[in-house]
Motif scaffolding. Structure first.
Motif, mmCIF file in Angstrom:
data_model
loop_
_atom_site.group_PDB
_atom_site.id
_atom_site.type_symbol
_atom_site.label_atom_id
_atom_site.label_comp_id
_atom_site.label_asym_id
_atom_site.label_seq_id
_atom_site.Cartn_x
_atom_site.Cartn_y
_atom_site.Cartn_z
ATOM 1 N N ASP A 1 0.818 -1.213 0.000
ATOM 2 C CA ASP A 1 0.000 0.000 0.000
ATOM 3 C C ASP A 1 0.853 1.265 0.000
ATOM 4 O O ASP A 1 0.375 2.333 -0.344
ATOM 5 N N PHE A 2 2.119 1.140 0.409
ATOM 6 C CA PHE A 2 3.031 2.290 0.470
ATOM 7 C C PHE A 2 3.963 2.328 -0.732
ATOM 8 O O PHE A 2 4.999 2.975 -0.707
ATOM 9 N N ASP A 3 3.616 1.595 -1.793
ATOM 10 C CA ASP A 3 4.397 1.512 -3.031
ATOM 11 C C ASP A 3 5.791 0.931 -2.832
ATOM 12 O O ASP A 3 6.706 1.237 -3.581
ATOM 13 N N ASP A 4 5.949 0.107 -1.806
ATOM 14 C CA ASP A 4 7.210 -0.599 -1.577
ATOM 15 C C ASP A 4 7.107 -1.985 -2.201
ATOM 16 O O ASP A 4 6.038 -2.606 -2.175
ATOM 17 N N HIS B 1 -3.268 -13.852 -0.580
ATOM 18 C CA HIS B 1 -2.631 -13.533 0.701
ATOM 19 C C HIS B 1 -1.902 -12.186 0.701
ATOM 20 O O HIS B 1 -1.581 -11.671 1.768
ATOM 21 N N ALA B 2 -1.602 -11.640 -0.459
ATOM 22 C CA ALA B 2 -0.846 -10.384 -0.546
ATOM 23 C C ALA B 2 -1.771 -9.186 -0.373
ATOM 24 O O ALA B 2 -2.897 -9.201 -0.864
ATOM 25 N N PRO B 3 -1.290 -8.133 0.295
ATOM 26 C CA PRO B 3 -2.120 -6.937 0.474
ATOM 27 C C PRO B 3 -2.132 -6.020 -0.743
ATOM 28 O O PRO B 3 -2.766 -4.974 -0.726
ATOM 29 N N GLY B 4 -1.434 -6.403 -1.807
ATOM 30 C CA GLY B 4 -1.397 -5.599 -3.024
ATOM 31 C C GLY B 4 -1.308 -6.503 -4.235
ATOM 32 O O GLY B 4 -1.201 -7.725 -4.105
ATOM 33 N N PRO B 5 -1.344 -5.924 -5.440
ATOM 34 C CA PRO B 5 -1.296 -6.717 -6.661
ATOM 35 C C PRO B 5 0.031 -7.466 -6.809
ATOM 36 O O PRO B 5 1.097 -6.882 -6.656
#
Length: 85
Positions: A24-27, A54-58
């Motif tokens: 979510d923080f573009d890391d 399971h991942a919080p992002g793509p």
């Protein structure tokens, strides 16, 4: 009691996958999963789908390799594993 082959879960081969995703923080981050896929060619797609749950992002990609220390598995199995050192 005898089970017919139709009652058994379909078997595949276990693979360990290392998948990358953006937080979510573009890391950039990584998630390691173990999946059961029908072939080497399908392992990356199955790993990506597992990691995405399971991942919080793509998930941006996965690299998979066979898990020779494991026997046959039930197709569709998916679990997060500890990160390799």
């Amino acid at each position: 009691m005898v089970l017919s082959p139709a009652c058994r879960p379909e078997q595949g081969t276990p693979y360990r996958c290392s998948c990358t995703f953006v937080t979510d923080f573009d890391d950039d981050s990584r998630l390691d999963v173990e999946v059961c896929a029908p072939s080497d060619a399908r392992a990356e797609g199955v790993g990506r789908g597992c990691a995405q749950t399971h991942a919080p992002g793509p998930v941006s990609g996965c690299t998979c390799g066979g898990a020779p220390d494991r026997g046959p598995c039930e197709l569709g199995a998916c679990r997060v594993t500890p990160a390799a050192p």
